[in-house]
Every structure is written in C-alpha cells, then in structure tokens.
Design an enzyme around this catalytic site. Structure first.
Site, mmCIF file in Angstrom:
data_model
loop_
_atom_site.group_PDB
_atom_site.id
_atom_site.type_symbol
_atom_site.label_atom_id
_atom_site.label_comp_id
_atom_site.label_asym_id
_atom_site.label_seq_id
_atom_site.Cartn_x
_atom_site.Cartn_y
_atom_site.Cartn_z
ATOM 1 N N LYS A 36 0.270 -0.743 -6.691
ATOM 2 C CA LYS A 36 0.846 -0.347 -8.057
ATOM 3 C C LYS A 36 1.020 -1.556 -8.911
ATOM 4 C CE LYS A 36 2.807 4.405 -7.663
ATOM 5 N NZ LYS A 36 4.049 5.074 -7.668
ATOM 6 N N LYS B 253 6.257 2.376 3.806
ATOM 7 C CA LYS B 253 5.269 2.332 2.873
ATOM 8 C C LYS B 253 3.934 2.294 3.093
ATOM 9 C CE LYS B 253 4.797 1.317 -1.713
ATOM 10 N NZ LYS B 253 5.678 0.364 -2.636
ATOM 11 N N HIS C 71 16.047 -3.448 -11.498
ATOM 12 C CA HIS C 71 15.477 -2.075 -11.017
ATOM 13 C C HIS C 71 16.079 -1.450 -9.766
ATOM 14 C CE1 HIS C 71 12.343 0.483 -10.060
ATOM 15 N NE2 HIS C 71 12.108 0.225 -8.750
ATOM 16 N N HIS D 9 14.593 4.550 -13.552
ATOM 17 C CA HIS D 9 13.930 4.121 -15.059
ATOM 18 C C HIS D 9 14.367 4.599 -16.278
ATOM 19 C CE1 HIS D 9 9.683 4.074 -12.342
ATOM 20 N NE2 HIS D 9 10.402 3.166 -12.299
ATOM 21 N N ARG E 121 2.884 10.422 -1.891
ATOM 22 C CA ARG E 121 3.569 9.034 -2.338
ATOM 23 C C ARG E 121 4.484 9.096 -3.483
ATOM 24 N NH1 ARG E 121 0.159 3.310 -3.901
ATOM 25 N NH2 ARG E 121 1.944 2.282 -4.221
ATOM 26 N N GLU F 271 15.989 -0.063 -2.148
ATOM 27 C CA GLU F 271 14.645 0.416 -1.776
ATOM 28 C C GLU F 271 14.600 0.682 -0.150
ATOM 29 O OE1 GLU F 271 12.487 1.438 -4.092
ATOM 30 O OE2 GLU F 271 12.277 0.491 -5.830
ATOM 31 N N ARG G 294 -12.943 -7.472 -14.916
ATOM 32 C CA ARG G 294 -12.941 -6.090 -14.252
ATOM 33 C C ARG G 294 -12.648 -6.163 -12.781
ATOM 34 N NH1 ARG G 294 -18.281 -5.526 -17.235
ATOM 35 N NH2 ARG G 294 -17.669 -4.758 -19.344
ATOM 36 N N GLU H 107 -1.203 8.562 -5.586
ATOM 37 C CA GLU H 107 -0.216 9.080 -5.959
ATOM 38 C C GLU H 107 -0.620 10.691 -6.463
ATOM 39 O OE1 GLU H 107 3.391 7.124 -7.393
ATOM 40 O OE2 GLU H 107 3.743 9.118 -8.324
ATOM 41 N N HIS I 269 13.976 7.156 -8.946
ATOM 42 C CA HIS I 269 13.214 6.406 -9.680
ATOM 43 C C HIS I 269 13.339 6.993 -11.206
ATOM 44 C CE1 HIS I 269 12.496 3.877 -6.515
ATOM 45 N NE2 HIS I 269 11.707 3.215 -7.243
ATOM 46 N N ASN J 107 9.302 7.698 -5.004
ATOM 47 C CA ASN J 107 9.976 7.527 -6.142
ATOM 48 C C ASN J 107 11.209 8.122 -6.126
ATOM 49 O OD1 ASN J 107 8.629 5.990 -8.281
ATOM 50 N ND2 ASN J 107 7.053 7.648 -8.247
#
Lengths: 368, 368
Positions: free
Chosen positions: A148, A232, A270, A257, A246, A190, A126, A242, A253, A250
């Site tokens: 993330k 960032k 990526h 993606h 935030r 990026e 956990r 997000e 993205h 993206n």
C-alpha cells in the site's frame, strides 16, 4: 570487537511473480549482502528524511557497491509532508539524475517515507523497483509490508496512491535503539492490532511483555516484529488489493484516520490515532453485544500500557467524526463500513452498524 | 427516420482477469447498452474537455440510467494540459463529490483526456474503474487501448503514469465526422505505424485508401480502426507492461517525443511528431542497410499523403534531439534504445545504433 548477534529471520510475502522476502535482524543496514540482490539496475536513489539521514544514511550507502550510480534525497519529516508535492520532488530528482526504468528507489525511514517512495516508484515511468528499509517500529510491523503506497489529500488519509509491492523489506532491528518513546508507542498500536484481529495468544503474550517492549528489549521486539510481519504477510497474500480479508488490518483506522485528518496530519501520530481508534472499535463492539466488559477492559488496558491515548481529541464533535468517516475508502455505495471485534483475536467487516449506535458511542467516548 | 447502420464490431484485449472489450461502431455514444455493463457502482464521473463537451457530453449523459450519481468535469484542451495539476483537479472533484472505491470514471475525449483520466483512476483510492470513450482517431486506434496512462513532465513525455486497464473501450465512429483535418492526420500517423511495424498488407491497403480516409469515408475509417485495434490488442495481450514486443508500438516515438518536448507540449500534435519521427526511423533504418531507397520513399510518400510533416522543427539541433532522447523510458543503463524497421511491416528493437550514424541522420534530416 566480537559480538554475538542473532541470525536474521526471513519471511516471505507470497504474491506469485511479485513475491518478496522480509529480512528481519540486527545489523542488516550496513551489510551489502542484504540489499544487492534486490537492485534492478545500476541506478539507485535513496530517499529518506531529515531525522533519519544523520543516523543511517551513511551506513546504508556503505552497503552499496562502488559501480552503482547512487543519488540521495532528504525530505522533511512528518505526516504533514506526506503530500503529492513531496512525491513530485522525488520524480523531479529522478528525472534530473536521468534515471531510467531499471532504477531502484530505496525508502529509508518510517511509514511516511515508505508510502511516498513506494508511490513515487509505482508511477515513475509507469513503475520501477523499490526496496523498503523501515526504521520505525510502525513501518517495520505494518506499512512497509504489503504494497500500500500513497499520499494524503486534505480531504482524507491515503486517498491518492497505488498498490505497488517492494522487491524486498529489510528490517534492521538495531534502528529501534534510537526510536523516540512516542514513536515506539505508535508502532505498538499496530502490533496490538494483529493480536486483536487474528491472534489471541499473541495478544496475551503482548500483555505480558509490554514492559519489555517499551524498554526496547531486543528479543521481545524481534519476536513482536516477526509475528506481526507473519500475520501481515499472510493477509496480504490472501487478498492483495483489499477485496475482503485485508480490510481487517484496518481495525481502528476509520476512527483513527478521522482524528488524523481533523487534527491536521502529524498532530497525532498515525499509531496514536489508531490506538484510540481501536478502543473506539472495541467499545462499539461491546455496544453491539460482541465483547463483554472484561474484554473491553483488556483492550483499554493494553492500549494504556503501550502508552497510547484512551481518549479522542477534545475539539472533535460527533459530526466531525461522521463527516470524515463517510469518505473512508472502505465504504461502498453510501454505507459506512467498519472493522469491529467479534471476540478478542477475531475481527469482522461490518456494514450494518446502526447510525444511532455509532453516534451514541461517539457522543460518550472520552475526549482529552 | 430509418437508417441503415452497420452492427458494431467487438474486439477483445486478452489480459486474464483484466480482459476487456473494444466496441467499434456508429451511434454507440447515446445508446445505454454499451456503457451500463462496465460501471462498477452507482457513482460515475465523466471527464472531458472544452472542445468535446459541447459536442458529445449531453449525448453520453443521456445513455446513463437515472438512478446513478453522475458528475462531470470539463478540463481545458490540448497536450499542454496533460499535467499532474490537471489530474489533481480530477481527484479534488472526486473527493468533493464523496466518490468511493466503487465509482467509475469515463474518459470522453482524445488521447490527452484518456491518459489523464486513466491515471486519475489508477491512483484514486489506489485504483478505481474507468471506461475509455475516445473521440479522436488517434485515441481510437492507439491511446485508449492498452492501459498506458499518465502525464507529461517538463523533462519528458509520459514520465509519470501507470499501467491501468480500462473496463471497456467504446469507439463511436460517428464522432470522427466532427474531427478537424489536422487531428485526423495525427491519428493516421498511428494507423500507418501499425502497417509499418507488423502488417505490410495493411500498409499497402492504407496507401490505396488514403484519399478515402482523409475524406472521412466511414467504411474505410472503420476498417482502419478495426485493424489498428486488432494489432494493438494482440501486442498488449502479449506484453502488457512493455518488457519486450510492446516497445515496437513506439516506432517514431522517441524522435517524436523529443520534438514534442522541445517545441512545448501541444505545439506539434503527438501524431504529427510521430509522423516525422517514423520517417526519421525509416531513414535511419536505411542508413543501417535494412530498408532500400524505394521502401524509404514509400514511407515518405504515405506520411505525406496522410498530411503529416516530413521535416523536423527548424530550431532543433542535433544536440537538442540527443539530450531529450537520452531520457527516453525505453533506454536501459545508458544505452539509447530505438525502434527501427528491418523491412516494411517488420519492426525491431535496436540498442546498438552507432552514435555517429544517429548524429549523421539528425544532421541532414530536413528542418522546416
């Protein structure tokens, strides 16, 4: 041998009790002072990949004190390995070694390693401590900062994961000296993103310095990393999970993606997919009347200068894009949410792109 | 038909922005008012198991508004299914249905379903909403409250998981009318636990009311659930991520987890293993001089009265226990951490049980 080396810079991600530093500079990897303060207990597992291990694993291990229990796990390389099965290998290794809740995982590698190790740390017993030691430009400027973590699912990028912050991010800029040009370009995608979404001056600086950056000039790279991480860290501090701003990170993205998932993870890097995706976002912003021709041309020019693709995959139809984009995590209640550009240096969240405008762009956007 | 039914009680788990209610009463399952306020968006997935589905799935579905997208997933039953593979089935179903970040998962079932659905919610798209609708006594008094989610690993119970709080816990006390006696006894183990660790008066009340509880007397059961949830909510509010006092809720669990893992998950019910484990903890507390003979006899008597085992499995050696207990999540830096009893109604965290005292207990503790 005497060397003149610059002093590391330290930035901070301000998240209350979960705040942490980003240390940026040359030679951090082999220097014990940078890692020791962030170890939770006496059990340490370094997770890396087959490409990074021969270059940097020994150096990292040498910076760990003798009285620690140090295990290592070397995974295969590439986006195609960013799967739950690989994360299970980390959990198996931790349990086999008898690691408890006070252990620390160290992610030594690029974004794939960082995302998987972070997710493994988030869910082992956990939640345990982890430290990011990113060795690619992309991981240094983006994925290692902000918590993330996660893995891909055959149906979509990063669909399974958690927000789980590292204890520290250690960016040894020396590691970029061995970075292959294709990986360097992917990282620059990026970096360009930060200029496009939030900092027109940084964008102009990047336009001027692109040859130096691609030539691995260390001053330019360090400045690019520092500015990227500063932006960032600001955005993450404002909106950790997000709920709002935030999402601007993206840019490109959602398109990217879709390319990654459709082509098979790892076929496009990526950053390459994000490069083409940012151009698609810019072209769509032009169609919505927000960017002019000249501004769109600047976006195209800097993406080209970074060595990134200006076209989408030849075998991707409009429907291929739409089918995958519909599953994007940002979408809510059936509406497609895109990050677009109001101006260069100013991104926005847009829920109301007319379907025909999007389809029109996807129709005519170049394929390669 | 006119019925006189008691008004539901509402308790609250106070965790700042993550606070949530526990509603306890008869007839909640079919009544729309209890579920609607906790749905995050318009996509709902009910996850349940083969035993619970025929009894309660339709009733739950009837309480959901017509304009929602409602999917259902029926998993197999039992602790042996509390695996990552089963959680992956939930993720696959969510992605197949095109569920986004504003979806809500509903866990309809016992502790296994609740733990898996909570973990699936914690990691789907980095975290979505979920509601606990526990249908076993054990889940109602313990596992549905407090946000511990996760799955078992062949090497240990609950080794992979997350802290992820539900939006609400809906306890329909009517569901206990169909609970098999063995499951009822298992739930009573956790109820007894609250008395032992924190409330001597409640323990005395349980001793008196045990026949009524085993006879499914609804007033007694409701009172037992309310008191158990009150204590659980207090402890969780004090220490959400088990840095301290929350560990006390693990009385009997270190022994119990060892039994469950050794026998194969599902052979012993979790509550049965905890029952025997609490007696082991009490006997160890006696050996350390904290409990007297009479007090230990009271522990033995109430565990027997609840229909729980007073002996460990015949085929478990001292070494079998020690090997698994060494991997317990509570242990830090190689020291075995146990929850023991300073007195009836007062538990403590103990890191310094002499190895020979523990081995001595394990040696002589009855086997069956």
């Amino acid at each position: 041998m005497t060397e003149t080396r610059s002093t590391p810079t330290t930035l901070r991600v301000a998240l209350g009790a979960r705040s942490y530093p980003i240390h940026i500079g040359p030679g951090l990897l082999g220097d014990p002072q940078w890692l020791a303060p962030y170890l939770a207990g006496r059990q340490v597992m370094i997770v890396t990949n087959e490409v990074v291990a021969p270059r940097y694993l020994e150096r990292l291990k040498q910076s760990l004190a003798d009285d620690l229990t140090v295990c290592e796990l070397v995974l295969p390389d590439g986006e195609a390995t960013k799967t739950l099965a690989c994360v299970e290998r980390i959990w198996d290794a931790l349990l086999e070694a008898g690691f408890n809740r006070r252990c620390t995982l160290i992610a030594l590698g690029g974004g794939v390693i960082g995302d998987m190790v972070g997710f493994a740390a988030a869910c082992y017993q956990r939640g345990v401590a982890f430290v990011q030691v990113p060795t690619t430009l992309l991981a240094q400027v983006d994925s290692s900062v902000g918590g993330k973590t996660g893995v891909n699912h055959p149906r979509g990028k990063n669909m399974i994961g958690a927000f789980w912050q590292p204890r520290a991010v250690l960016i040894d800029t020396d590691t970029l000296s061995t970075l292959p040009p294709r990986q360097l370009s992917a990282g620059l995608a990026e970096v360009i993103k930060y200029g496009l979404i939030r900092d027109a001056d940084f964008l102009a600086w990047l336009e001027a310095e692109m040859p130096a950056l691609r030539g691995l000039a260390s001053d330019a790279l360090t400045r690019a990393i520092e500015r990227s991480c500063t932006i960032k860290a600001e955005v993450v501090a404002e909106d950790e999970t997000e709920q709002g701003v935030r999402a601007l990170l993206n840019l490109g993205h959602t398109f990217g993606h879709a390319i990654e998932a459709h082509q098979g993870y790892g076929t496009w890097l990526h950053g390459e997919a994000v490069g083409a995706g940012m151009l698609m976002a810019a072209e769509l912003s032009r169609r919505l009347g927000w960017l002019g021709e000249a501004e769109t041309a600047r976006v195209r020019a800097i993406i080209a200068a970074a060595g990134l693709p200006l076209a989408a995959p030849a075998n991707m139809s409009v429907d291929d894009f739409l089918a995958i984009m519909r599953l994007d995590k940002k979408n809510l209640d059936g509406r497609l949410r895109l990050i677009l550009l109001r101006a260069l240096g100013e991104a926005c969240i847009h829920d109301e792109t007319p379907a025909e405008t999007l389809a029109g762009l996807l129709e005519v956007f170049p394929r390669r």
